[in-house]
Design a protein around this motif. Structure first.
Motif, PDB file in Angstrom:
ATOM      1  N   PHE A  39       0.857  -1.176   0.000  1.00 50.75           N
ATOM      2  CA  PHE A  39       0.000   0.000   0.000  1.00 50.75           C
ATOM      3  C   PHE A  39       0.896   1.230   0.000  1.00 50.75           C
ATOM      4  O   PHE A  39       2.090   1.165   0.321  1.00 50.75           O
ATOM      5  CB  PHE A  39      -0.986   0.004   1.169  1.00 50.75           C
ATOM      6  CG  PHE A  39      -0.370   0.019   2.533  1.00 50.75           C
ATOM      7  CD1 PHE A  39      -0.155   1.215   3.204  1.00 50.75           C
ATOM      8  CD2 PHE A  39      -0.018  -1.164   3.168  1.00 50.75           C
ATOM      9  CE1 PHE A  39       0.400   1.240   4.474  1.00 50.75           C
ATOM     10  CE2 PHE A  39       0.531  -1.156   4.441  1.00 50.75           C
ATOM     11  CZ  PHE A  39       0.747   0.046   5.097  1.00 50.75           C
ATOM     12  N   THR A  40       0.323   2.366  -0.384  1.00 47.39           N
ATOM     13  CA  THR A  40       1.098   3.562  -0.700  1.00 47.39           C
ATOM     14  C   THR A  40       2.071   3.949   0.399  1.00 47.39           C
ATOM     15  O   THR A  40       3.261   4.177   0.149  1.00 47.39           O
ATOM     16  CB  THR A  40       0.142   4.736  -0.978  1.00 47.39           C
ATOM     17  OG1 THR A  40      -0.731   4.375  -2.051  1.00 47.39           O
ATOM     18  CG2 THR A  40       0.907   5.987  -1.340  1.00 47.39           C
ATOM     19  N   ASN A 125       0.985   8.117  14.103  1.00 45.87           N
ATOM     20  CA  ASN A 125       0.082   6.980  14.285  1.00 45.87           C
ATOM     21  C   ASN A 125      -0.762   6.834  13.028  1.00 45.87           C
ATOM     22  O   ASN A 125      -1.276   7.813  12.477  1.00 45.87           O
ATOM     23  CB  ASN A 125      -0.830   7.216  15.491  1.00 45.87           C
ATOM     24  CG  ASN A 125      -1.965   6.201  15.560  1.00 45.87           C
ATOM     25  OD1 ASN A 125      -1.732   5.005  15.696  1.00 45.87           O
ATOM     26  ND2 ASN A 125      -3.192   6.671  15.450  1.00 45.87           N
ATOM     27  N   ASN A 126      -0.905   5.604  12.548  1.00 47.36           N
ATOM     28  CA  ASN A 126      -1.759   5.335  11.381  1.00 47.36           C
ATOM     29  C   ASN A 126      -2.653   4.158  11.731  1.00 47.36           C
ATOM     30  O   ASN A 126      -2.264   2.998  11.581  1.00 47.36           O
ATOM     31  CB  ASN A 126      -0.917   5.017  10.145  1.00 47.36           C
ATOM     32  CG  ASN A 126      -1.781   4.756   8.919  1.00 47.36           C
ATOM     33  OD1 ASN A 126      -2.991   4.989   8.933  1.00 47.36           O
ATOM     34  ND2 ASN A 126      -1.174   4.269   7.863  1.00 47.36           N
ATOM     35  N   GLY A 127      -3.831   4.457  12.224  1.00 54.23           N
ATOM     36  CA  GLY A 127      -4.726   3.408  12.672  1.00 54.23           C
ATOM     37  C   GLY A 127      -5.748   3.023  11.635  1.00 54.23           C
ATOM     38  O   GLY A 127      -5.947   3.700  10.628  1.00 54.23           O
ATOM     39  N   TYR A 128      -6.424   1.911  11.894  1.00 59.00           N
ATOM     40  CA  TYR A 128      -7.574   1.519  11.086  1.00 59.00           C
ATOM     41  C   TYR A 128      -8.791   2.330  11.512  1.00 59.00           C
ATOM     42  O   TYR A 128      -8.925   2.758  12.663  1.00 59.00           O
ATOM     43  CB  TYR A 128      -7.888   0.036  11.292  1.00 59.00           C
ATOM     44  CG  TYR A 128      -7.232  -0.879  10.295  1.00 59.00           C
ATOM     45  CD1 TYR A 128      -7.588  -0.847   8.951  1.00 59.00           C
ATOM     46  CD2 TYR A 128      -6.268  -1.795  10.701  1.00 59.00           C
ATOM     47  CE1 TYR A 128      -7.001  -1.700   8.039  1.00 59.00           C
ATOM     48  CE2 TYR A 128      -5.671  -2.661   9.798  1.00 59.00           C
ATOM     49  CZ  TYR A 128      -6.048  -2.610   8.459  1.00 59.00           C
ATOM     50  OH  TYR A 128      -5.465  -3.458   7.553  1.00 59.00           O
ATOM     51  N   ALA A 129      -9.708   2.520  10.584  1.00 58.38           N
ATOM     52  CA  ALA A 129     -10.998   3.144  10.868  1.00 58.38           C
ATOM     53  C   ALA A 129     -11.939   2.754   9.743  1.00 58.38           C
ATOM     54  O   ALA A 129     -11.519   2.209   8.713  1.00 58.38           O
ATOM     55  CB  ALA A 129     -10.870   4.664  10.967  1.00 58.38           C
ATOM     56  N   ASP A 208      -4.510   8.078   5.181  1.00 61.01           N
ATOM     57  CA  ASP A 208      -4.805   8.009   3.749  1.00 61.01           C
ATOM     58  C   ASP A 208      -5.055   9.404   3.186  1.00 61.01           C
ATOM     59  O   ASP A 208      -5.791  10.211   3.784  1.00 61.01           O
ATOM     60  CB  ASP A 208      -6.028   7.138   3.487  1.00 61.01           C
ATOM     61  CG  ASP A 208      -5.704   5.653   3.566  1.00 61.01           C
ATOM     62  OD1 ASP A 208      -4.516   5.316   3.685  1.00 61.01           O
ATOM     63  OD2 ASP A 208      -6.645   4.837   3.505  1.00 61.01           O
ATOM     64  N   ALA A 209      -4.491   9.669   2.014  1.00 57.68           N
ATOM     65  CA  ALA A 209      -4.626  10.995   1.408  1.00 57.68           C
ATOM     66  C   ALA A 209      -6.008  11.241   0.819  1.00 57.68           C
ATOM     67  O   ALA A 209      -6.431  12.386   0.676  1.00 57.68           O
ATOM     68  CB  ALA A 209      -3.572  11.155   0.310  1.00 57.68           C
ATOM     69  N   ASN A 266       1.578  10.880   1.174  1.00 51.65           N
ATOM     70  CA  ASN A 266       0.631   9.959   0.540  1.00 51.65           C
ATOM     71  C   ASN A 266      -0.137  10.662  -0.567  1.00 51.65           C
ATOM     72  O   ASN A 266      -0.411  10.081  -1.630  1.00 51.65           O
ATOM     73  CB  ASN A 266      -0.349   9.411   1.584  1.00 51.65           C
ATOM     74  CG  ASN A 266       0.298   8.403   2.516  1.00 51.65           C
ATOM     75  OD1 ASN A 266       1.296   7.780   2.178  1.00 51.65           O
ATOM     76  ND2 ASN A 266      -0.263   8.238   3.708  1.00 51.65           N
ATOM     77  N   ALA A 267      -0.502  11.927  -0.337  1.00 48.31           N
ATOM     78  CA  ALA A 267      -1.232  12.688  -1.348  1.00 48.31           C
ATOM     79  C   ALA A 267      -0.373  12.922  -2.581  1.00 48.31           C
ATOM     80  O   ALA A 267      -0.877  12.902  -3.720  1.00 48.31           O
ATOM     81  CB  ALA A 267      -1.689  14.021  -0.761  1.00 48.31           C
ATOM     82  N   GLN A 268       0.911  13.159  -2.383  1.00 50.62           N
ATOM     83  CA  GLN A 268       1.784  13.355  -3.545  1.00 50.62           C
ATOM     84  C   GLN A 268       1.782  12.117  -4.439  1.00 50.62           C
ATOM     85  O   GLN A 268       1.818  12.230  -5.664  1.00 50.62           O
ATOM     86  CB  GLN A 268       3.206  13.669  -3.087  1.00 50.62           C
ATOM     87  CG  GLN A 268       3.383  15.100  -2.624  1.00 50.62           C
ATOM     88  CD  GLN A 268       4.842  15.464  -2.513  1.00 50.62           C
ATOM     89  OE1 GLN A 268       5.650  14.683  -2.004  1.00 50.62           O
ATOM     90  NE2 GLN A 268       5.193  16.644  -2.977  1.00 50.62           N
ATOM     91  N   ALA A 269       1.761  10.942  -3.818  1.00 52.74           N
ATOM     92  CA  ALA A 269       1.759   9.710  -4.610  1.00 52.74           C
ATOM     93  C   ALA A 269       0.396   9.459  -5.248  1.00 52.74           C
ATOM     94  O   ALA A 269       0.300   9.166  -6.445  1.00 52.74           O
ATOM     95  CB  ALA A 269       2.159   8.530  -3.729  1.00 52.74           C
TER      96      ALA A 269
END
Length: 519
Positions: A39-40, A125-129, A208-209, A266-269
């Motif tokens: 993933f990105t 932190n990058n959590g699930y939602a 996520d972007a 992430n947005a750049q990608a």
């Protein structure tokens, strides 16, 4: 027949010599082997880790898009990679399988028996939602996960990994009393599905972007189901001693990436189409850091038309490398399958029961999904990359060659065999000078089919780091970039057409030779 013998000898030499050639071309010295998930954000973090080591003068080997947690973790344990970016919640739930381990000290104690360690918290932190379109959520009065239980009609599109994780759908549904039957979707494709209202609810990563870009509402986890997912480096515990220079360089990443910076990268990608290496390079350069995480003001330049984007991705610098890797996978696997299946067909042809058993076993192998077979082979062989991919492709290539070898030999009339024996031919001579020449057009058709299957199936090999044109397809899936996916699929289709043309010319040559002999 001399042509056939030369072909088989060439294929055997290719299979035997290519591994040594590849080793001879590998860089000297032990590189830092960096892996990533598919993933990105994982792609970007892997580039940042690799380039950080490179700036310290440490050679690196980057293995992007290896798959889900189980595959990348397996690669780390087996020594195929040295380090990759992971998240504390995932380590606790999926790797050490102890949700009570929430600190680095506790995780390191639990990881010690696996020869692994965790460290270098990156700073976010990058959590699930779960998320929905904002307009749909507002219309239904949904702001919390608890609200979903009042709307069983909602359609869920969840990533396959989330569906199977210990901290994923099963526990979430139980905690909140959700009765839905979710549909499994690739994470990148789910964004397009929710945008077009094919689904109503999807799982997201909180960095996520596309959350704001698509106007999604992140539903509040009002019962505190999801654990904290701090980004860290998961590595082999001997790495600091084995590569002290690399480890010292990686330490400099501690606390360097905040959540806002990660979202913007992430947005750049995903929104601006910048490649992962460039994003990492610009982030790591102090004088370019602000520009690296700032959104572009020139949206027209960042979003060319589909045709222009397709051409840019199709003609990118990696085309020659990816085509070469793809051809290598196809030639080695089909060559190995030919060396197995043609002699096996010759030996099995006189024995009807054994022949039927062998064809049945080869047929069963064809029914096994390619990703499932790759996962089994990774577990059995303890490696990722080209080796399990070649074994899988060879297994898929055996059936058409074996069945066509038997079918071709069945085309030889009993009278012709009896005539040859009456003339004093031995059975090996009869096979070489009579039966194989007659069967060769049918055997060639089997090779033709095997090549077509291998060219298509080899794109799946990129999911385990084996390279090839599938790399573009896998990355395109992660970014939901249809131009990049086509840039991988079109060259593969071109290889298939070239293969078909080559076999068509070969089959015509064989037919002309048979006509001259019969005349």
């Amino acid at each position: 027949m001399k042509l056939v013998h030369r072909l088989l000898v060439a294929l055997a030499a290719w299979c035997l010599l290519m591994p040594s050639v590849l080793l001879a071309q590998s860089p000297q010295g032990e590189p830092l082997r960096v892996g990533s998930k598919r993933f990105t954000e994982s792609y970007i973090l892997a580039e940042i880790v690799a380039q950080t080591a490179l700036q310290a003068g440490v050679p690196t080997q980057l293995r992007q898009g290896l798959g889900n947690t189980a595959i990348v973790h397996g690669a780390l344990r087996s020594g195929q990679i040295d380090v990759y970016a992971e998240y504390t919640g995932t380590i606790a739930q999926e790797i050490v399988k102890d949700a009570t381990q929430t600190t680095l000290e506790g995780l390191n104690r639990a990881l010690a028996s696996q020869g692994l360690a965790v460290g270098v918290p990156l700073g976010f932190n990058n959590g699930y939602a779960l998320a929905m379109r904002r307009d749909v959520a507002q219309r239904l009065g949904i702001t919390r996960l608890s609200d979903l239980a009042r709307h069983p009609e909602l359609r869920y599109g969840l990533s396959n990994e989330f569906l199977g994780r210990a901290d994923g759908w099963a526990g979430l549904a139980q905690r909140y009393g959700l009765k839905a039957q979710p549909q499994g979707l690739d994470h990148g494709l789910a964004y397009e599905a929710v945008r077009q209202q094919h689904i109503d609810v999807m799982d997201i990563y909180t960095t996520d972007a596309k959350i704001d870009h698509l106007g999604l509402l992140v539903l509040r986890d009002d019962k505190d189901y999801f654990p904290h997912y701090d980004a860290v480096l998961l590595y082999r515990s001997d790495l600091p001693l084995r590569q002290p220079a690399a480890w010292a360089a990686l330490q400099s990443l501690q606390g360097r990436i905040d959540e806002a910076a990660m979202i913007r990268m992430n947005a750049q990608a995903e929104l601006q189409g910048m490649d992962f290496a460039r994003i990492a390079q610009r982030f790591l350069q102090p004088d370019a850091k602000a520009d690296a995480i700032a959104p572009s003001s020139n949206k027209t330049a960042q979003h060319p038309g589909f045709g222009a984007r397709l051409w840019q991705r199709l003609a990118a610098d990696d085309l020659g490398r990816l085509v070469g890797q793809h051809l290598l996978l196809v030639l080695l696997s089909v060559g190995a399958a030919a060396l197995i299946a043609i002699p096996a067909g010759i030996l099995l042809f006189p024995h009807a029961r054994l022949r039927a058993l062998a064809l049945g076993m080869a047929g069963v192998m064809q029914t096994i999904p390619s990703l499932a077979l790759l996962a089994v082979l990774i577990a059995a062989m303890g490696v990722i990359g080209r080796a399990p991919a070649l074994v899988a492709l060879t297994a898929y290539s055996i059936l058409p060659i074996l069945s066509n070898t038997c079918a071709g030999l069945a085309e030889v009339s009993p009278g012709l065999r009896n005539a040859g024996l009456a003339l004093g031919m031995t059975k090996p001579q009869l096979m070489r000078w009579v039966e194989l020449p007659i069967a060769m057009p049918t055997i060639t058709a089997g090779l033709r089919t095997a090549c077509a299957i291998a060219i298509g199936t080899a794109t799946i090999a990129a999911f385990i780091g084996a390279g090839g044109l599938g790399e573009r397809i896998v990355t395109g899936l992660a970014l939901n970039d249809s131009a990049l996916m086509l840039a991988g699929a079109l060259p593969a289709a071109g290889l298939a057409l070239i293969s078909e043309l080559g076999f068509e010319l070969w089959e015509r040559t064989l037919r002309h030779r048979q006509l001259r002999r019969s005349a």
